[in-house]
Design a protein around this motif. Sequence first.
Motif, PDB file in Angstrom:
ATOM      1  N   LYS A  62       0.806  -1.201  -0.096  1.00 41.98           N
ATOM      2  CA  LYS A  62      -0.138   0.005  -0.002  1.00 41.98           C
ATOM      3  C   LYS A  62       1.076   1.092  -0.090  1.00 41.98           C
ATOM      4  CE  LYS A  62      -3.463   1.705   2.926  1.00 41.98           C
ATOM      5  NZ  LYS A  62      -3.570   2.186   4.270  1.00 41.98           N
ATOM      6  N   ILE A  63      -0.016   2.131  -1.182  1.00 37.83           N
ATOM      7  CA  ILE A  63       1.860   3.016  -1.501  1.00 37.83           C
ATOM      8  C   ILE A  63       1.148   4.102  -1.824  1.00 37.83           C
ATOM      9  CG2 ILE A  63       3.317   4.201  -3.089  1.00 37.83           C
ATOM     10  CD1 ILE A  63       3.714   0.462  -3.867  1.00 37.83           C
ATOM     11  N   VAL A  64       1.993   5.581  -1.031  1.00 37.33           N
ATOM     12  CA  VAL A  64       1.671   7.389  -1.018  1.00 37.33           C
ATOM     13  C   VAL A  64       2.628   7.421  -2.341  1.00 37.33           C
ATOM     14  CG1 VAL A  64       1.874   8.229   1.156  1.00 37.33           C
ATOM     15  CG2 VAL A  64       0.448   9.049  -0.588  1.00 37.33           C
ATOM     16  N   VAL A  65       2.564   8.306  -2.840  1.00 38.21           N
ATOM     17  CA  VAL A  65       3.390   9.182  -3.831  1.00 38.21           C
ATOM     18  C   VAL A  65       3.228  10.253  -3.615  1.00 38.21           C
ATOM     19  CG1 VAL A  65       4.809   9.591  -5.707  1.00 38.21           C
ATOM     20  CG2 VAL A  65       3.540   7.227  -5.471  1.00 38.21           C
ATOM     21  N   LEU A  66       3.780  11.171  -3.121  1.00 35.86           N
ATOM     22  CA  LEU A  66       3.919  12.562  -2.355  1.00 35.86           C
ATOM     23  C   LEU A  66       4.760  13.341  -3.770  1.00 35.86           C
ATOM     24  CD1 LEU A  66       4.823  13.136   1.347  1.00 35.86           C
ATOM     25  CD2 LEU A  66       2.673  12.282   0.164  1.00 35.86           C
ATOM     26  N   GLU A  67       4.766  14.484  -4.212  1.00 41.45           N
ATOM     27  CA  GLU A  67       5.094  14.894  -5.207  1.00 41.45           C
ATOM     28  C   GLU A  67       4.654  17.004  -4.564  1.00 41.45           C
ATOM     29  OE1 GLU A  67       6.481  15.478  -7.576  1.00 41.45           O
ATOM     30  OE2 GLU A  67       6.475  16.640  -7.517  1.00 41.45           O
ATOM     31  N   LYS A  68       5.382  17.435  -4.491  1.00 39.88           N
ATOM     32  CA  LYS A  68       5.226  18.910  -3.975  1.00 39.88           C
ATOM     33  C   LYS A  68       4.971  19.575  -5.245  1.00 39.88           C
ATOM     34  CE  LYS A  68      10.177  20.756  -4.387  1.00 39.88           C
ATOM     35  NZ  LYS A  68      10.805  21.053  -4.238  1.00 39.88           N
ATOM     36  N   ALA A  69       4.930  19.525  -6.831  1.00 41.15           N
ATOM     37  CA  ALA A  69       4.102  19.785  -8.119  1.00 41.15           C
ATOM     38  C   ALA A  69       3.069  19.769  -7.783  1.00 41.15           C
ATOM     39  CB  ALA A  69       5.142  19.603  -8.960  1.00 41.15           C
ATOM     40  N   SER A  70       1.809  19.975  -8.822  1.00 44.74           N
ATOM     41  CA  SER A  70       0.967  20.126  -9.425  1.00 44.74           C
ATOM     42  C   SER A  70       0.508  18.759 -10.513  1.00 44.74           C
ATOM     43  CB  SER A  70       0.287  21.001  -9.685  1.00 44.74           C
ATOM     44  OG  SER A  70       0.853  20.949 -11.325  1.00 44.74           O
ATOM     45  N   GLN A  71      -0.403  18.374 -10.182  1.00 47.72           N
ATOM     46  CA  GLN A  71      -0.469  16.680 -11.000  1.00 47.72           C
ATOM     47  C   GLN A  71      -0.100  17.260 -11.963  1.00 47.72           C
ATOM     48  OE1 GLN A  71      -4.459  14.848 -11.759  1.00 47.72           O
ATOM     49  NE2 GLN A  71      -4.917  16.444  -9.641  1.00 47.72           N
ATOM     50  N   ALA A  72      -0.555  18.066 -12.802  1.00 48.62           N
ATOM     51  CA  ALA A  72      -0.091  18.566 -14.683  1.00 48.62           C
ATOM     52  C   ALA A  72       1.656  18.901 -14.417  1.00 48.62           C
ATOM     53  CB  ALA A  72      -0.268  19.911 -14.422  1.00 48.62           C
ATOM     54  N   ARG A  73       1.866  19.029 -13.192  1.00 45.53           N
ATOM     55  CA  ARG A  73       3.903  18.522 -13.739  1.00 45.53           C
ATOM     56  C   ARG A  73       4.455  17.646 -12.847  1.00 45.53           C
ATOM     57  NH1 ARG A  73       6.668  24.299 -12.085  1.00 45.53           N
ATOM     58  NH2 ARG A  73       7.648  23.494 -14.271  1.00 45.53           N
ATOM     59  N   MET A  74       3.229  16.582 -13.147  1.00 50.32           N
ATOM     60  CA  MET A  74       4.221  15.089 -12.340  1.00 50.32           C
ATOM     61  C   MET A  74       5.258  14.918 -13.076  1.00 50.32           C
ATOM     62  SD  MET A  74       1.945  11.291 -12.803  1.00 50.32           S
ATOM     63  CE  MET A  74       2.880   9.587 -12.346  1.00 50.32           C
ATOM     64  N   GLY A  75       6.036  14.169 -12.372  1.00 54.19           N
ATOM     65  CA  GLY A  75       7.224  13.301 -13.545  1.00 54.19           C
ATOM     66  C   GLY A  75       7.848  13.956 -12.854  1.00 54.19           C
ATOM     67  N   GLY A  76       8.428  15.569 -13.021  1.00 51.44           N
ATOM     68  CA  GLY A  76       9.877  16.770 -12.849  1.00 51.44           C
ATOM     69  C   GLY A  76      10.354  16.218 -13.908  1.00 51.44           C
ATOM     70  N   ASN A  77      11.680  16.274 -13.509  1.00 53.23           N
ATOM     71  CA  ASN A  77      12.742  16.548 -14.774  1.00 53.23           C
ATOM     72  C   ASN A  77      12.590  15.201 -15.701  1.00 53.23           C
ATOM     73  OD1 ASN A  77      14.087  18.923 -14.585  1.00 53.23           O
ATOM     74  ND2 ASN A  77      15.408  18.596 -12.762  1.00 53.23           N
ATOM     75  N   SER A  78      12.148  14.271 -15.027  1.00 55.64           N
ATOM     76  CA  SER A  78      11.970  13.192 -15.814  1.00 55.64           C
ATOM     77  C   SER A  78      11.167  12.987 -17.262  1.00 55.64           C
ATOM     78  CB  SER A  78      11.497  11.648 -15.732  1.00 55.64           C
ATOM     79  OG  SER A  78      13.002  11.266 -13.944  1.00 55.64           O
ATOM     80  N   PHE A  79      10.154  13.939 -16.697  1.00 59.90           N
ATOM     81  CA  PHE A  79       9.266  14.150 -17.983  1.00 59.90           C
ATOM     82  C   PHE A  79       9.414  15.426 -19.085  1.00 59.90           C
ATOM     83  CE2 PHE A  79       5.462  17.136 -19.539  1.00 59.90           C
ATOM     84  CZ  PHE A  79       4.818  16.592 -19.515  1.00 59.90           C
ATOM     85  N   LEU A  80      10.532  16.195 -18.285  1.00 58.00           N
ATOM     86  CA  LEU A  80      11.419  17.166 -19.909  1.00 58.00           C
ATOM     87  C   LEU A  80      12.197  16.057 -20.502  1.00 58.00           C
ATOM     88  CD1 LEU A  80      11.772  20.067 -17.719  1.00 58.00           C
ATOM     89  CD2 LEU A  80      10.489  19.933 -18.788  1.00 58.00           C
ATOM     90  N   ALA A  81      12.815  14.730 -19.804  1.00 59.02           N
ATOM     91  CA  ALA A  81      14.399  14.044 -19.964  1.00 59.02           C
ATOM     92  C   ALA A  81      14.058  14.045 -21.643  1.00 59.02           C
ATOM     93  CB  ALA A  81      14.206  13.411 -19.950  1.00 59.02           C
ATOM     94  N   GLY A  82      14.642  13.807 -22.481  1.00 59.30           N
ATOM     95  CA  GLY A  82      15.217  13.535 -24.237  1.00 59.30           C
ATOM     96  C   GLY A  82      14.511  11.781 -24.339  1.00 59.30           C
ATOM     97  N   GLY A  83      14.374  10.749 -23.260  1.00 51.41           N
ATOM     98  CA  GLY A  83      13.529   9.991 -22.696  1.00 51.41           C
ATOM     99  C   GLY A  83      14.827   8.964 -23.248  1.00 51.41           C
TER     100      GLY A  83
END
Length: 490
Positions: free
Chosen positions: A71-92
């Motif tokens: 059973k898990i919770v993920v805490l994220e200081k950014a808003s839902q729309a900005r989930m993913g931090g730098n990983s979201f911006l990455a080349g992938g």
Amino acid sequence: MSNSTKSGLTRRGLLGGLGAGAGVMSLAALTPVQAALLPEPETSESYDLVVIGSGLAGCAAALEAALGGAKIVVLEKASQARMGGNSFLAGGSFSLPISDTAEAHAHYVEDYDKYTLGRGNTEIFALMAEHIHRDVAWLQENGIEVLPAVDRPPNRVSTATVAPGSFAGMPVLFRRMRARLEELGVKFAFDTKARQLIMDEAGAVVGVRAVGRQGVADYRGRSVVIATGGYAGNTQLLEAYSDPNAGALMVRGIKHATGDGLLMAQGAGAGLKGMGGLMALHIAAVDGVETAAGQPAAVVPYAVSINREGRRFVDESLGYVSHGKAVLNQPGQMTTLVFDQSIRDSVAEGVISTFNRLGLTVHQADTLEELAGIVGLPAEQFAQTVEAFNAAVDNGAAPGANPPKRTLASRIETAPFYAFSPLVPGITLTFGGIMINESAQALEADGRVIPGLFAAGEGAGAVFFQDYIGGGSMTNCLVMGRIAGREAAA
Ligand SMILES: Cc1cc2nc3c(=O)[nH]c(=O)nc-3n(C[C@H](O)[C@H](O)[C@H](O)COP(=O)(O)OP(=O)(O)OC[C@H]3O[C@@H](n4cnc5c(N)ncnc54)[C@H](O)[C@@H]3O)c2cc1C
């Protein structure tokens, strides 16, 4: 692993020595300084595992643990729309050994060791080599498409990019990842900033005190995974650790990568490693406006890089991080990356289409003189530099050029000619972080395990040093994130 004790605990005395001594659930549950700052909240939720950060490392940890039934919770200081931090911006792009064999694993580790001057984290390189082929397949099993790997000479490494391709795949990954995690019952708390780790009287980490839209709340768990990324957005840390001027450097990624996890872990007794000097920064030369995707890393080793005085200044084949750092010392801290039609045909098409999609100019001219005029370089010196370089090219290298180019050298002679210009240095990621072992357990500076505390991703392990081979950070985040999730939920 049980939270309560792992090594007969030793931190109890330390906490006592710092002046704690009240009841387990309140003041003594936090370090004295922390306890003085945030009040005991009325809200407290309980989980098996609390993950801080919704980037690749945090999501990999959560998915691994959720698949095991936690059973898990993920805490994220950014808003839902900005989930993913730098990983979201990455080349992938993930780096992989060129095949899944023991020999290719060894080559991969050797090349990362070489790039990081023998001061990277060889144990983690070995884990990356051993796990990444399986872990990419695991992403695919969980609905995330990854394109076939492409070899990246001169290194014995290939890269596989999240579909549909460079700088387009990570938003897709995060849409699928979130859906998959929610399907498995993982709870996300967005706009919720983890502020303090909660420790019990035995010195084990048993939760996180966070501030969200409803105020202060405790998220209790048998274990906590810190996956808060790096500290490129924290001017104070950059100035203190990297260089007095590093705070003025452009940051390519999110500005809220402020090293919160490192500071929280330190508050719980963790050691930090690999933080000192510019060796702790990944710097790339990029477009000054589109700092994330406007970066021609794949072209750098094949092109010639020319400064405002019209001169080459670095062996471009060493790769885009060496190149980015060399630009720091050039007049105006800028450069022009020049290549011809043959290089375009062999390696530059992908980068050019990204630049076109972003509306960035790829300069083009029929002659080198014309190109120099367009990008504002001194034409005579520019022509001399390219001419001297071309004359020095011999069998794929240019040992007599100034500076020499050890490999991937080809003459810049087939019109039309192209340039990415100007390119300026920006911090992509930070290399220093929380000390961890091969199970992703956080360690004190003397190597003791901090029970209940795990860390993974950019801010853990001091994986890289000085330089890095592209795709290494995503590989580290995926591999160590999964390990952290599995160990923390065990
Ligand atoms: C433009 C760009 C392109 C890149 N391309 C590549 C690439 O192709 N391949 C590669 O290997 N590497 C690449 N990198 C580097 C790589 O993307 C990062 O190193 C990696 O994504 C970091 O992942 P992470 O999970 O550790 O942290 P992040 O993805 O940054 O996630 C950390 C999360 O934690 C959250 N957080 C932080 N503090 C708190 C707190 N106190 N409470 C709650 N939440 C918090 C943040 O908001 C963030 O969402 C790139 C980096 C940039 C900037």
